[in-house]
Design a protein around this motif. Structure first.
Motif, PDB file in Angstrom:
ATOM      1  N   HIS A 188       0.769  -1.271  -0.031  1.00  0.00           N
ATOM      2  CA  HIS A 188      -0.034  -0.121  -0.014  1.00  0.00           C
ATOM      3  C   HIS A 188       0.765   1.260  -0.096  1.00  0.00           C
ATOM      4  O   HIS A 188       0.437   2.207  -0.474  1.00  0.00           O
ATOM      5  CB  HIS A 188      -0.901  -0.112   1.059  1.00  0.00           C
ATOM      6  CG  HIS A 188      -1.969   0.901   1.187  1.00  0.00           C
ATOM      7  ND1 HIS A 188      -2.978   0.896   0.107  1.00  0.00           N
ATOM      8  CD2 HIS A 188      -2.417   2.052   1.823  1.00  0.00           C
ATOM      9  CE1 HIS A 188      -3.865   1.832   0.173  1.00  0.00           C
ATOM     10  NE2 HIS A 188      -3.551   2.622   1.194  1.00  0.00           N
ATOM     11  N   ARG A 189       2.090   1.237   0.523  1.00  0.00           N
ATOM     12  CA  ARG A 189       2.940   2.312   0.411  1.00  0.00           C
ATOM     13  C   ARG A 189       3.347   2.577  -0.935  1.00  0.00           C
ATOM     14  O   ARG A 189       3.267   3.842  -1.279  1.00  0.00           O
ATOM     15  CB  ARG A 189       4.322   1.889   1.146  1.00  0.00           C
ATOM     16  CG  ARG A 189       4.195   1.901   2.568  1.00  0.00           C
ATOM     17  CD  ARG A 189       5.509   1.676   3.240  1.00  0.00           C
ATOM     18  NE  ARG A 189       5.580   1.463   4.696  1.00  0.00           N
ATOM     19  CZ  ARG A 189       6.711   1.493   5.485  1.00  0.00           C
ATOM     20  NH1 ARG A 189       7.852   1.642   4.870  1.00  0.00           N
ATOM     21  NH2 ARG A 189       6.451   1.191   6.783  1.00  0.00           N
ATOM     22  N   LEU A 190       3.490   1.451  -1.857  1.00  0.00           N
ATOM     23  CA  LEU A 190       3.655   1.797  -3.223  1.00  0.00           C
ATOM     24  C   LEU A 190       2.498   2.413  -3.798  1.00  0.00           C
ATOM     25  O   LEU A 190       2.594   3.323  -4.661  1.00  0.00           O
ATOM     26  CB  LEU A 190       4.066   0.394  -3.727  1.00  0.00           C
ATOM     27  CG  LEU A 190       4.472   0.382  -5.515  1.00  0.00           C
ATOM     28  CD1 LEU A 190       5.461   1.223  -5.731  1.00  0.00           C
ATOM     29  CD2 LEU A 190       4.487  -0.924  -6.005  1.00  0.00           C
ATOM     30  N   HIS A 191       1.302   1.602  -3.302  1.00  0.00           N
ATOM     31  CA  HIS A 191      -0.021   2.129  -4.215  1.00  0.00           C
ATOM     32  C   HIS A 191      -0.090   3.856  -4.092  1.00  0.00           C
ATOM     33  O   HIS A 191      -0.811   4.291  -4.852  1.00  0.00           O
ATOM     34  CB  HIS A 191      -1.220   1.393  -3.719  1.00  0.00           C
ATOM     35  CG  HIS A 191      -0.836  -0.182  -3.962  1.00  0.00           C
ATOM     36  ND1 HIS A 191      -1.670  -1.070  -3.346  1.00  0.00           N
ATOM     37  CD2 HIS A 191       0.057  -0.978  -4.617  1.00  0.00           C
ATOM     38  CE1 HIS A 191      -1.116  -2.082  -3.669  1.00  0.00           C
ATOM     39  NE2 HIS A 191      -0.464  -2.135  -4.549  1.00  0.00           N
ATOM     40  N   ARG A 192       0.065   4.240  -3.020  1.00  0.00           N
ATOM     41  CA  ARG A 192      -0.481   5.670  -2.619  1.00  0.00           C
ATOM     42  C   ARG A 192       0.879   6.715  -2.814  1.00  0.00           C
ATOM     43  O   ARG A 192       0.880   7.758  -2.182  1.00  0.00           O
ATOM     44  CB  ARG A 192      -0.854   5.623  -1.120  1.00  0.00           C
ATOM     45  CG  ARG A 192      -2.075   5.250  -0.782  1.00  0.00           C
ATOM     46  CD  ARG A 192      -3.212   5.628  -1.686  1.00  0.00           C
ATOM     47  NE  ARG A 192      -4.563   5.259  -1.403  1.00  0.00           N
ATOM     48  CZ  ARG A 192      -4.935   3.999  -2.077  1.00  0.00           C
ATOM     49  NH1 ARG A 192      -4.325   3.685  -3.168  1.00  0.00           N
ATOM     50  NH2 ARG A 192      -6.198   3.745  -1.607  1.00  0.00           N
ATOM     51  N   SER A 193       2.047   6.148  -3.299  1.00  0.00           N
ATOM     52  CA  SER A 193       3.022   7.035  -3.666  1.00  0.00           C
ATOM     53  C   SER A 193       3.678   7.170  -5.060  1.00  0.00           C
ATOM     54  O   SER A 193       3.446   6.223  -5.564  1.00  0.00           O
ATOM     55  CB  SER A 193       4.209   6.798  -2.503  1.00  0.00           C
ATOM     56  OG  SER A 193       4.752   5.474  -2.470  1.00  0.00           O
ATOM     57  N   TYR A 194       4.711   7.775  -5.048  1.00  0.00           N
ATOM     58  CA  TYR A 194       5.472   7.968  -6.261  1.00  0.00           C
ATOM     59  C   TYR A 194       6.787   8.410  -5.915  1.00  0.00           C
ATOM     60  O   TYR A 194       7.161   9.085  -4.853  1.00  0.00           O
ATOM     61  CB  TYR A 194       4.569   8.744  -7.440  1.00  0.00           C
ATOM     62  CG  TYR A 194       4.742  10.281  -7.104  1.00  0.00           C
ATOM     63  CD1 TYR A 194       5.935  11.102  -7.755  1.00  0.00           C
ATOM     64  CD2 TYR A 194       3.935  10.982  -6.160  1.00  0.00           C
ATOM     65  CE1 TYR A 194       5.826  12.432  -7.404  1.00  0.00           C
ATOM     66  CE2 TYR A 194       3.861  12.242  -5.889  1.00  0.00           C
ATOM     67  CZ  TYR A 194       4.684  13.087  -6.561  1.00  0.00           C
ATOM     68  OH  TYR A 194       4.876  14.353  -6.392  1.00  0.00           O
ATOM     69  N   VAL A 195       7.855   8.003  -6.976  1.00  0.00           N
ATOM     70  CA  VAL A 195       9.180   8.957  -6.742  1.00  0.00           C
ATOM     71  C   VAL A 195       9.220  10.215  -7.302  1.00  0.00           C
ATOM     72  O   VAL A 195       9.002  10.279  -8.755  1.00  0.00           O
ATOM     73  CB  VAL A 195      10.217   7.757  -7.204  1.00  0.00           C
ATOM     74  CG1 VAL A 195      11.684   8.327  -7.220  1.00  0.00           C
ATOM     75  CG2 VAL A 195      10.087   6.495  -6.775  1.00  0.00           C
ATOM     76  N   GLY A 196       9.545  11.428  -6.574  1.00  0.00           N
ATOM     77  CA  GLY A 196       9.731  12.615  -7.191  1.00  0.00           C
ATOM     78  C   GLY A 196      10.975  12.888  -7.990  1.00  0.00           C
ATOM     79  O   GLY A 196      11.842  11.919  -8.027  1.00  0.00           O
ATOM     80  N   PRO A 197      11.283  13.973  -8.370  1.00  0.00           N
ATOM     81  CA  PRO A 197      12.368  14.257  -9.223  1.00  0.00           C
ATOM     82  C   PRO A 197      13.848  14.101  -8.327  1.00  0.00           C
ATOM     83  O   PRO A 197      14.671  13.885  -8.841  1.00  0.00           O
ATOM     84  CB  PRO A 197      12.284  15.904  -9.568  1.00  0.00           C
ATOM     85  CG  PRO A 197      10.772  15.929  -9.534  1.00  0.00           C
ATOM     86  CD  PRO A 197      10.404  14.932  -8.441  1.00  0.00           C
ATOM     87  N   ASP A 198      13.639  14.131  -6.970  1.00  0.00           N
ATOM     88  CA  ASP A 198      14.950  14.154  -6.194  1.00  0.00           C
ATOM     89  C   ASP A 198      15.144  12.727  -5.850  1.00  0.00           C
ATOM     90  O   ASP A 198      16.075  12.416  -4.907  1.00  0.00           O
ATOM     91  CB  ASP A 198      14.555  14.925  -4.953  1.00  0.00           C
ATOM     92  CG  ASP A 198      13.292  14.763  -4.184  1.00  0.00           C
ATOM     93  OD1 ASP A 198      12.790  13.686  -4.454  1.00  0.00           O
ATOM     94  OD2 ASP A 198      13.360  15.325  -2.882  1.00  0.00           O
ATOM     95  N   GLY A 199      14.438  11.699  -6.240  1.00  0.00           N
ATOM     96  CA  GLY A 199      14.291  10.233  -5.949  1.00  0.00           C
ATOM     97  C   GLY A 199      13.861   9.808  -4.855  1.00  0.00           C
ATOM     98  O   GLY A 199      13.852   8.848  -4.376  1.00  0.00           O
ATOM     99  N   ARG A 200      13.149  10.908  -3.878  1.00  0.00           N
ATOM    100  CA  ARG A 200      12.330  10.481  -2.696  1.00  0.00           C
ATOM    101  C   ARG A 200      11.139  10.279  -3.140  1.00  0.00           C
ATOM    102  O   ARG A 200      10.291  10.634  -4.016  1.00  0.00           O
ATOM    103  CB  ARG A 200      12.350  11.713  -1.525  1.00  0.00           C
ATOM    104  CG  ARG A 200      13.975  12.071  -1.412  1.00  0.00           C
ATOM    105  CD  ARG A 200      14.069  13.183  -0.227  1.00  0.00           C
ATOM    106  NE  ARG A 200      13.030  13.053   0.839  1.00  0.00           N
ATOM    107  CZ  ARG A 200      12.632  13.520   1.883  1.00  0.00           C
ATOM    108  NH1 ARG A 200      12.990  14.982   1.603  1.00  0.00           N
ATOM    109  NH2 ARG A 200      11.958  13.301   2.804  1.00  0.00           N
TER     110      ARG A 200
END
Length: 305
Positions: A188-200
């Motif tokens: 669910h962490r993956l499902h509700r998030s994305y990797v930003g330009p800074d890699g975070r």
């Protein structure tokens, strides 16, 4: 004119296959006297010759339109809204396709501008797919309509559904974005998030940002800060739980800015977790103001004048 009530609800698994659960849930909706109902998780409503869909129409006392793959639906009070076209081709990227209609508000008359109305359910597992789906949703804020007099206008739009993502922070009383570490369920962490330009990895607010960039307004956010509005408009629509993190406002209704003047109220009606994992979002519109908005083009000068 009486107030016009719009309800948006993701009923978990469409009642889980239980006739009794579906009946009670839709009796709850009917008790709220809606004129439009935007439903998600319409599973199996197309089976056995659309038997469940007809059942729900009967309970609600409304006509219903079931979207592709039996994922979403729109129900309308036919004394108030008249269909003038549907949009069966909702784009190639949808996992759970929306239901999209163009509806005329009958009190505004046959020459008035109709509304684009959409019930959507963004992808559960892929933040990247949600970006594509949200971008496609914006096309319903750009639908054209030609009047009997030959003038072409962009129709107002009302979109509601399960966004499976978060609202952009900044509204007082809006449930805050969860910390990634607060979500114990690793998928669910993956499902509700994305990797930003800074890699975070960041919590996913991109669908909200996309819709707002296209000129659509989150009506709860608007009402929470409007003069005479109510901060309760941004109440949670899903309860916090150990695996999925804290309370969140996943279910939202968006409108083009021309409809905001008709807003009378926005609130969230909580339902027991035994009935659904999502609460009901309710929007009330002033019918007289809505009529004025939709008839405004009639008095506008013809382009050739």
């Amino acid at each position: 004119m009486k107030r016009i009530t719009v309800l948006c609800w993701n009923l978990e698994r469409n009642g889980g296959g239980s006739h009794i659960a579906r009946f009670r849930a839709h009796e709850r909706l009917r008790s709220l006297n809606p004129h439009l109902v935007l439903r998600q998780e319409m599973w199996s409503s197309d089976a056995d010759g659309h038997r469940i869909m007809y059942e729900l129409e009967s309970i609600l006392g409304m006509r219903g339109w079931l979207g592709p793959k039996s994922s979403t639906a729109i129900f309308a009070d036919q004394d108030v809204f008249e269909p003038v076209r549907n949009w069966p081709d909702t784009g190639p990227m949808w996992v759970q396709p929306p239901t999209a209609l163009t509806l005329r508000f009958r009190p505004a008359g046959v020459e008035s501008m109709p509304l684009a109305v959409v019930s959507y359910h963004l992808n559960y597992a892929s933040s990247g797919n949600r970006v594509l789906e949200s971008e496609w949703l914006t096309t319903w804020a750009d639908k054209k309509w030609e009047t009997p007099g030959g003038q072409t206008f962009t129709t107002p739009a009302l979109l509601g559904g399960d966004s499976n993502s978060f609202a952009t922070p900044g509204t007082p009383k809006d449930p805050p974005l969860p910390e990634l570490s607060e979500i114990q369920d690793r998928p669910h962490r993956l499902h509700r998030s994305y990797v930003g330009p800074d890699g975070r990895r960041r919590m996913d607010t991109r669908p909200d940002e996309i819709l707002r960039t296209a000129g659509l307004r989150d009506v709860a956010r608007y009402w929470a800060t409007a003069p005479g509005g109510d901060a309760a408009a941004v109440a949670r629509t899903v309860n916090g739980c150990p695996t999925h993190g804290p309370d969140a406002r996943i279910d939202r209704i968006y409108a083009t800015t021309d409809l905001l003047a008709a807003l009378l109220d926005v609130d969230v009606i909580e339902v027991p977790l035994t009935e659904s994992d999502h609460h009901i979002v309710r929007v009330d519109l002033d019918g007289d103001v809505l009529t004025d908005i939709l008839k405004r083009h009639i008095s506008a000068p013809h382009p050739a004048a």
